[in-house]
Motif scaffolding. Structure first.
Motif, short mmCIF file in Angstrom:
data_model
loop_
_atom_site.label_atom_id
_atom_site.label_comp_id
_atom_site.label_asym_id
_atom_site.label_seq_id
_atom_site.Cartn_x
_atom_site.Cartn_y
_atom_site.Cartn_z
N PRO A 312 -9.96 4.14 14.85
CA PRO A 312 -9.59 5.13 15.89
C PRO A 312 -10.67 5.25 16.96
CG PRO A 312 -10.41 6.26 13.93
CD PRO A 312 -10.35 4.79 13.58
N LEU A 313 -10.84 4.15 17.70
CA LEU A 313 -11.86 4.08 18.73
C LEU A 313 -11.24 3.61 20.05
CD1 LEU A 313 -14.71 2.20 16.78
CD2 LEU A 313 -14.50 4.68 17.15
N ALA A 314 -11.84 4.04 21.14
CA ALA A 314 -11.46 3.58 22.47
C ALA A 314 -12.72 3.22 23.24
CB ALA A 314 -10.66 4.64 23.21
N THR A 322 -22.13 1.14 32.24
CA THR A 322 -22.01 1.79 30.93
C THR A 322 -20.73 1.38 30.23
OG1 THR A 322 -23.23 3.74 31.69
CG2 THR A 322 -21.86 4.01 29.72
N LEU A 323 -20.87 0.93 28.99
CA LEU A 323 -19.73 0.76 28.10
C LEU A 323 -19.79 1.91 27.11
CD1 LEU A 323 -17.35 -0.86 26.82
CD2 LEU A 323 -19.08 -2.00 25.40
N ALA A 324 -18.81 2.79 27.17
CA ALA A 324 -18.78 3.97 26.30
C ALA A 324 -17.75 3.77 25.20
CB ALA A 324 -18.45 5.22 27.11
N ILE A 325 -18.16 3.99 23.96
CA ILE A 325 -17.27 3.92 22.81
C ILE A 325 -17.00 5.35 22.35
CG2 ILE A 325 -16.87 2.97 20.51
CD1 ILE A 325 -17.27 0.83 22.64
N TYR A 326 -15.73 5.73 22.35
CA TYR A 326 -15.34 7.10 21.99
C TYR A 326 -14.59 7.12 20.67
CZ TYR A 326 -16.35 8.31 26.88
OH TYR A 326 -16.96 8.51 28.09
N ASP A 327 -14.83 8.18 19.89
CA ASP A 327 -14.08 8.45 18.67
C ASP A 327 -12.81 9.21 19.07
OD1 ASP A 327 -13.06 9.65 16.29
OD2 ASP A 327 -15.01 9.35 15.35
N ALA A 332 -15.28 12.40 21.01
CA ALA A 332 -16.72 12.44 21.26
C ALA A 332 -17.24 11.05 21.59
CB ALA A 332 -17.44 12.98 20.03
N LEU A 333 -18.29 11.01 22.41
CA LEU A 333 -18.95 9.75 22.74
C LEU A 333 -19.72 9.26 21.52
CD1 LEU A 333 -19.75 7.64 24.90
CD2 LEU A 333 -21.68 9.12 25.47
N ARG A 334 -19.37 8.10 21.01
CA ARG A 334 -20.00 7.57 19.80
C ARG A 334 -21.18 6.65 20.14
NH1 ARG A 334 -16.75 5.19 14.57
NH2 ARG A 334 -18.51 4.24 13.51
N HIS A 335 -20.97 5.76 21.10
CA HIS A 335 -22.04 4.85 21.51
C HIS A 335 -22.00 4.65 23.03
CE1 HIS A 335 -22.86 3.83 17.36
NE2 HIS A 335 -21.62 3.43 17.20
N ARG A 336 -23.19 4.46 23.57
CA ARG A 336 -23.32 4.16 24.99
C ARG A 336 -24.08 2.84 25.11
NH1 ARG A 336 -24.51 8.70 29.46
NH2 ARG A 336 -24.60 7.40 31.32
N VAL A 366 -20.69 -9.51 23.76
CA VAL A 366 -19.87 -9.03 22.64
C VAL A 366 -20.63 -7.91 21.95
CG1 VAL A 366 -18.67 -9.64 20.51
CG2 VAL A 366 -18.87 -11.33 22.34
N TRP A 367 -19.94 -6.78 21.74
CA TRP A 367 -20.54 -5.58 21.15
C TRP A 367 -19.82 -5.19 19.87
CZ3 TRP A 367 -24.58 -3.48 24.13
CH2 TRP A 367 -24.67 -3.96 25.44
N ASP A 368 -20.57 -4.70 18.89
CA ASP A 368 -19.99 -4.16 17.66
C ASP A 368 -19.81 -2.66 17.86
OD1 ASP A 368 -19.29 -3.25 15.15
OD2 ASP A 368 -20.74 -4.51 14.09
N ALA A 369 -18.56 -2.21 17.92
CA ALA A 369 -18.29 -0.80 18.19
C ALA A 369 -18.70 0.11 17.05
CB ALA A 369 -16.80 -0.61 18.49
N ARG A 370 -18.85 -0.42 15.86
CA ARG A 370 -19.30 0.40 14.72
C ARG A 370 -20.74 0.85 14.92
NH1 ARG A 370 -15.95 -0.29 10.02
NH2 ARG A 370 -14.46 -1.99 10.25
N SER A 371 -21.59 -0.07 15.35
CA SER A 371 -23.02 0.22 15.48
C SER A 371 -23.44 0.48 16.92
CB SER A 371 -23.84 -0.94 14.93
OG SER A 371 -23.63 -2.12 15.72
N GLY A 372 -22.66 0.00 17.88
CA GLY A 372 -23.05 0.09 19.28
C GLY A 372 -24.01 -1.00 19.71
N ASN A 373 -24.28 -1.95 18.82
CA ASN A 373 -25.23 -3.02 19.13
C ASN A 373 -24.54 -4.22 19.78
OD1 ASN A 373 -27.36 -1.57 17.97
ND2 ASN A 373 -26.91 -2.40 15.92
#
Length: 416
Positions: A312-314, A322-327, A332-336, A366-373
């Protein structure tokens, strides 16, 4: 947005509405749907070679680092768009500033079709749902449809300045949005047509929902409309305080089409329930101003959006890099994830938590949305990447760039 040479890279009727496709009676099976379309009445609105493909060893690399496997250099101007065929992911189509589109085979670079006859830069080039047809559209509004099996043009249309082009997900039906606010829908190959009219505001982005019965269209005035493709009417109109306060730049839907995520130059991304037409969330990074902006009123434009299929991420990509990963459950902003240059496009892998981005610095990441890395980074272009596409396995990416080239990258990760 413009490229470094000032070229536009934004890939973003009749008054009587006539009855066309009985989409409410469509079954999910594509063959049944195609049969249904044969009985529908439309109204006419009146209106090979492998040259240019080089391996890395054969080409004179202009960049100090080139991580690509191949470079396609048939285009003689900026390459604005690229798509992979949905059936096999083995074919790519690219469109460019040279008023041409090319269909070429990814595995060996053979050019299968040269799409000529356009009058302006080709900014849209897309495969049909079964990969049998290709539609190419230029900025002036000339749209051509090609049959891959025979390598022939089977129909063409002229509309207002073209904003976007989209195939129906399970039928030979093509939709387009234009700067006069109209959305056009054609049955292929007959060319029978209907239009969806709205107030004179550019139809800047559009997508057909997975159910095949509705389309979501965003407009320059910040309005979002959900169109019923059978009835020809807007079942939901999101505007005013609920809508955006600036032009729509992008939109995407989740796997079942129940939610649409819209992005705008106003710096916000909004979640819309496609059943009720209600805005159920608004996503924005802190501050809302573009990095380094001197104008207090200048917002950080949203350039691309997308949903993760397995979590459940966008993801929302902004002009300031900025690449923002939201829950989605909490909004909420999960990773920036910060880039040094503006992001042009993002794409989630089909069955993983990996999201890729291309940016104005010419790199694919390529980014891992789980970690934001950041998992990997690929270089090779000498100008901005304007578009890219990833195959289903997430193992290959094809990029289009302002350096007149398209490149094929093999995506490597530690888990492979």
């Amino acid at each position: 947005m413009e490229n470094t040479e000032g070229n536009a890279i934004e890939l973003h009727g009749d008054e009587e509405i006539i009855e066309v496709i009985d989409l409410n009676e469509m079954e999910p099976d594509p063959d049944d749907l195609a049969d249904d379309l044969e009985d529908v009445d439309f109204e006419d609105p009146g209106n090979a070679d492998d040259e240019g493909w080089e391996t890395e060893d054969e080409m004179e690399a202009e960049a100090e680092q080139d991580d690509s496997e191949f470079t396609f250099s048939k285009h003689t101007g900026s390459v604005f768009c690229v798509s992979l065929d949905p059936k096999t992911n083995s074919l790519a189509v690219t469109g460019g500033e040279d008023d041409k589109a090319y269909v070429w085979r990814v595995i060996d670079g053979e050019v299968l079709l040269e799409c000529t006859g356009h009058k302006d830069s080709v900014t849209c080039a897309v495969f049909s749902h079964d990969s049998s047809l290709v539609a190419s559209g230029d900025m002036s509004g000339l749209i051509k449809v090609w049959k891959l099996e025979t390598k022939e043009e089977i129909c063409s249309f002229e509309v207002g300045d073209l904003e976007w082009l989209e195939w129906h997900p399970c039928a030979p039906v093509l939709l387009a949005g234009t700067d006069d606010g109209n959305v056009w829908m054609w049955k292929i190959p007959s060319g029978d047509c209907k239009t969806f009219q709205s107030p004179a505001s550019q139809a800047t982005s559009g997508r057909v929902l997975p159910d095949g019965k509705r389309a979501v269209v965003g407009y320059e005035d910040g309005t979002v409309r959900v169109w019923d493709l059978k009835q020809g009417n807007a079942v939901h109109v999101i505007k005013g305080q609920d809508g955006h306060q600036g032009a729509l730049t992008c939109l995407a839907f989740n796997k079942d089409g129940s939610l649409v995520l819209t992005g705008s130059v106003d710096g916000r991304a909004k979640l819309v329930n496609t059943t009720t037409g209600k805005v159920v969330g608004a996503l924005s990074v802190e501050g809302g101003k573009a990095k380094g902006s001197k104008d207090e009123g200048e917002t950080n434009s949203v350039e691309s959006v997308g949903f993760c299929n397995i979590l459940p991420l966008a993801a929302v990509a902004y002009l300031d890099g900025t690449l923002a990963i939201y829950d989605l459950s909490t909004q909420a902003l999960r990773h920036r994830c910060q880039h040094e240059a503006g992001i042009v496009h993002l794409q989630w892998e089909e069955s993983s938590s990996m999201v890729s981005t291309c940016s104005l610095d010419g790199a694919l990441r390529v980014w891992d949305a789980r970690s934001g890395n950041m998992v990997s980074e690929y270089h090779g272009h000498t100008a901005e990447i304007l578009d890219f596409a990833i195959n289903r396995e997430g193992s290959l990416a094809v990029t289009a760039s302002g350096d007149n080239q398209a490149k094929v990258f093999c995506l490597q990760r530690p888990d492979r």
